[in-house]
Each structure stands twice: as C-alpha cells, then as structure tokens.
Design an enzyme around this catalytic site. Sequence first.
Site, short mmCIF file in Angstrom:
data_model
loop_
_atom_site.label_atom_id
_atom_site.label_comp_id
_atom_site.label_asym_id
_atom_site.label_seq_id
_atom_site.Cartn_x
_atom_site.Cartn_y
_atom_site.Cartn_z
CB ALA A 9 8.20 56.68 75.91
CB ALA A 10 4.89 51.92 77.02
NE ARG A 15 -3.00 58.08 64.62
CZ ARG A 15 -3.33 59.14 65.28
NH1 ARG A 15 -3.76 60.19 64.48
NH2 ARG A 15 -3.29 59.20 66.38
CD GLU A 154 -9.68 60.20 76.82
OE1 GLU A 154 -8.96 59.96 76.04
OE2 GLU A 154 -9.58 60.89 77.63
CG ASN A 169 -6.23 65.71 79.06
OD1 ASN A 169 -5.09 66.17 79.34
ND2 ASN A 169 -6.24 64.16 79.02
CE LYS A 350 41.04 59.55 56.95
NZ LYS A 350 41.37 58.15 56.97
CG ASN A 385 44.38 57.88 52.69
OD1 ASN A 385 44.17 57.79 51.78
ND2 ASN A 385 43.65 58.03 53.89
CB ALA A 422 53.21 70.25 37.75
C1 UD1 Z 1 -4.52 60.95 75.87
C2 UD1 Z 1 -5.82 61.22 76.94
C3 UD1 Z 1 -6.63 62.42 76.15
C4 UD1 Z 1 -5.56 63.73 75.66
C5 UD1 Z 1 -4.67 63.15 74.86
C6 UD1 Z 1 -3.78 64.42 74.50
C7 UD1 Z 1 -6.08 59.19 78.03
C8 UD1 Z 1 -7.13 58.28 78.30
N1 UD1 Z 1 -6.35 60.08 77.49
O1 UD1 Z 1 -5.30 60.32 74.74
O2 UD1 Z 1 -7.38 62.93 77.11
O3 UD1 Z 1 -6.66 64.58 75.13
O4 UD1 Z 1 -3.96 62.23 75.30
O5 UD1 Z 1 -2.81 63.92 73.61
O6 UD1 Z 1 -4.98 59.38 78.76
N2 UD1 Z 1 1.01 55.15 76.47
C9 UD1 Z 1 1.76 54.35 77.22
N3 UD1 Z 1 1.08 53.16 77.72
C10 UD1 Z 1 -0.08 52.81 77.33
C11 UD1 Z 1 -0.89 53.85 76.54
C12 UD1 Z 1 -0.30 55.18 76.24
O7 UD1 Z 1 2.90 54.53 77.39
O8 UD1 Z 1 -0.68 51.56 77.62
C13 UD1 Z 1 1.74 56.57 76.29
C14 UD1 Z 1 1.85 56.88 74.73
O9 UD1 Z 1 2.74 56.07 74.29
C15 UD1 Z 1 1.76 58.11 74.43
C16 UD1 Z 1 0.97 58.67 75.80
O10 UD1 Z 1 0.75 57.61 76.72
O11 UD1 Z 1 3.00 58.87 74.78
C17 UD1 Z 1 -0.67 58.80 75.34
O12 UD1 Z 1 -1.26 57.88 74.92
P1 UD1 Z 1 -2.18 57.74 73.71
O13 UD1 Z 1 -2.66 56.53 73.44
O14 UD1 Z 1 -1.65 58.47 72.50
O15 UD1 Z 1 -3.43 58.55 74.53
P2 UD1 Z 1 -4.43 59.42 73.55
O16 UD1 Z 1 -5.57 58.58 73.07
O17 UD1 Z 1 -3.92 60.37 72.64
#
Ligand code: UD1
Length: 458
Positions: A9-10, A15, A154, A169, A350, A385, A422
């Site tokens: 979640a980093a 977008r 990729e 994937n 309330k 109130n 009233a």
């Molecule tokens: C990734 C996969 C891809 C897959 C797709 C599915 C890789 C290299 N590719 O691509 O094969 O089809 O997910 O959705 O893994 N994140 C971090 N730190 C980072 C980079 C990413 O925490 O340095 C987190 C993002 O916040 C996200 C997740 O990892 O929650 C996936 O990263 P994202 O950059 O979206 O990967 P995709 O290019 O979609």
Amino acid sequence: METAAIILAAGAGTRMKSKKPKVVHEVLGRPLVRWVVEAAKAAGADEVVTVVGHMREQVIPLVEDDTDVVVQQAQRGTADAVLAAQEALADFDGAVVVLSGDSPLIRPETIAEMVALREEHNAAVVVLTMELANPFGYGRIVRDSAGEVARIVEQKDATPEEAALTECNSGFYCFDAKALFEALKQVDSDNAQGEFYLTDVLAISRAAGRPVLAYKTDDPEQCLGVNSRRQLADATAVMQRRINDAHMAAGVTMWDPATTFIGPEVKIAPDVELLPSVMLMGATSIGEDSVIGPNSRLTDTQVGCGCVVDETVAIEARIDDGATCGPRAYLRPAAHLCEGAKAGTHVEIKKSTVGKGSKVPHLSYIGDTTIGEGVNIGAGSITCNYDGANKHATVIGDGAFIGSDTMMVAPVTIGAGALVGAGSTITKDVSAGALALGRAKQSEIAGWVAAHPIEKKK
Ligand code: UD1
Ligand code: CA
C-alpha cells in the site's frame, strides 16, 4: 502452518487525481486497504504487515491498530515493497500471502485456496492468474512447453508474442517465506521500468528447482484493481451487488438493489423491506419486519423490529420496536425513539429521548431533551436549547400535552400531565397537571374595519 500476509500500500495512485493516497479511497464507506486487511484476516492470516510509503500519514491510522506497519521509503517496485516487510517477518517460517492494497474485491476463500495449494505441493509460490479478453497492462504468465509456469513478463517488457498471451498475473500470491526472501536477494531492476519486480521471484524460484504454480480463478472480477475513479465506481458496484445478494439470500426484500447501498458491517434481520434509494452505513442494524425508505440514509443507527422509517436521515440514533419516523425526519447523534414513539414530518431530534408512545408529529426541533411516555408535542414546537454559548436541557413529564408552536426555553421542566397552550413561550418550569399559557392576551376593537376604509389607488 502459520500464514502471514503482506499488503502493498505504498504506491501513489496518480490516476486517481486526488490529494488522498489511493488506498484511502472508500468502497461503501470502507477504505480500500481495510477491505484487503479484512480479507487477509478472514482467510486466516495470523499476522498482517502493511507496507506504506506515499502519503503514509493518511494510511497509517487506518491500519496501525491491527497490522504491523512498515515503511517503504521510495517506491522502487513491488519486490522492494515486499523487502520492506522482511524485518517484521524475521522469525517467521511459513506461508506469506502478498496482496495489493488497491484490490478490495479479493475473496477470503480464494486466499485460503492459494495457501492450501501451496502447502499441498510444497511450492515456492502460487500465483493467482486469470484469463482476460483484454489483458493490456497486466503481467503475462509465460508457460514452458510442458505447460508449467516459467516466468511473468510485464506489459512494458513483453515481446509481441508475449503480449498476445491472455493469462494474466492478478498480483496476488502465496509464497514460502524462506524461498521468497532468498529469491528477493537476486531480483534486479534491469527492465523497461527500472523497477524491482516481485514477479521476477517466479523465474528465480524455478531456477532453484522449486515448484512454481498458477491458480487460475474463474472469477477475475475479484482481482479488479482500483487505479482510477472509474474503477473505484466499478469496484463499488461489484461489492454492492455481493452484499445485496447476501442480504436477499438471507431473507431481506429490496425493491431496487441497484439503488440500495449497504456497508459491510450492517446487520439486517429477515423480513425487512428496503424501498428504493436507501443507504445503510457503518454499524447500522435493522430488526425484523421493519420497512426502510424510500430515500433514507442511516449511519451507525439501531432500528428495532416493526419500525417504519420513511425518507429519514439518521446518524448514531436509536429507533426502538414499533417506532415510526418521517417522512423527512432528521435524527442526529443520541436521538432515541423509544418503543412505539413517532418522529414525523420535518422533525429534527438531537441528543434526546422520546419516551414510549410519545409523538413529535410535525415541524419540530427537539434537542437535549428528555420526553416521558405518552407525550404529544404539537406542530411547530421547539426546544430552545442553545443560548449562544451553552446548551441547556428540557424535561417533559409523562402524559404532558404541548400545544402547537410552543417555544420551550431551556433549562426548563414541564411536569407530568401538564397542558401547555398553543403559541406559548415557556421560560419557567410548569407544575405537574397545570395549564400553562405564555402568550400575549388577545384584544379586540369592535367595528374597527368598517371605520377605516382602505382607499384603493387609481
Ligand atoms: C503488478 C504486477 C503485474 C500484475 C499487476 C496486477 C509487478 C512488477 N507487476 O503490476 O504483473 O499484472 O500488478 O494488478 O509486480 N507498490 C508498492 N511499492 C512499490 C510499487 C508498488 O507498495 O514500490 C504497491 C502499489 O501501491 C500497488 C501494488 O504494489 O498496491 C502493485 O503495484 P503497481 O505499481 O500497481 O503494479 P502494476 O504495474 O499494476
Ligand atoms: Ca496496479
């Protein structure tokens, strides 16, 4: 065997065009990352590690209570993100599930199935895959001549032949912990994006002689990642349908599931009827035989059995058995309608209790008030109130009758069985059983109108 989950979640989520990081955006009132945490837990993860980075001050409060939080300083790729969790899992020897914090629809059963499959084959990794008619953007699963998973390529690194592959994937995996961190040492950033790809772990594990498996789902919808507002709405629609289907299967009637939005923690008893355009959010619960809607929004509100809640907005309110509300009632925090009570049209309540069978039928504001049983509040009556600085309480005893258009200037107590005329402005306590009148005396001048003819302008 123990199972840990790492939630990525980093990332930034550019977008989304938002000042909030992507994983903080909500589906049916629950942040994306929380959906993933809940799925990991429901799948039986003994330990959950959340990798945060971009705008982490907004993400950490959502996950720090029930997961280990680690920071990925710079977003250098998914492999680097998983490495950030290594220390938190230093003594861990079991299965590691890797989940994307931006993919809220993953089913706990699917995670559990990946975990079981990996264990059964003692595989280095099981990757969740899906067949997509339009695979653009996803990593592709490359299989060898024997049909075994060889590696993931990729989109940006794919040859035209690889780009034509349709098995994708999903971004969900189950790894053997030791094999994962061993392989991660060998991942480099020699690729089109200059990133450290987690997907490279598959080829590395294969080369080390460990089984690498794909688990192909026939429900690719659950892999939907949220990268844009469009996809956020798509994810909301999927989750809305899942939740509504579950309630209908459990005996809830919905006139129009498409306009019915129910949060994940809401509890609804059988034989409840939901009319169109209803939102039930937070820790709301609805008891048997109640009818909600149309056009109602209830948040953190408890509704009893056999209630009718029509065109009502309620927040942190309580509506006991047989009480009725609306149309157009507004129940604010700590509003409590006791059994059989009524809050009618254009009524705002309330921090007040409306006792058993008591009625506030029309155009009233009731705040900081305790109303006893069997009380009737006439149309347009208001508890004053607030004196501009402080809030004050009003108490209305059992069986009192408050005439229409009464202003009760708090603090004030109206005794049981009292009758207020009233149009009164009540500034002093009224004794039980008394008649109170607080209005100017009416006067009359006989024949005045005829003595004062109005001359019309020409
Ligand atoms: C990734 C996969 C891809 C897959 C797709 C599915 C890789 C290299 N590719 O691509 O094969 O089809 O997910 O959705 O893994 N994140 C971090 N730190 C980072 C980079 C990413 O925490 O340095 C987190 C993002 O916040 C996200 C997740 O990892 O929650 C996936 O990263 P994202 O950059 O979206 O990967 P995709 O290019 O979609
Ligand atoms: Ca993604």
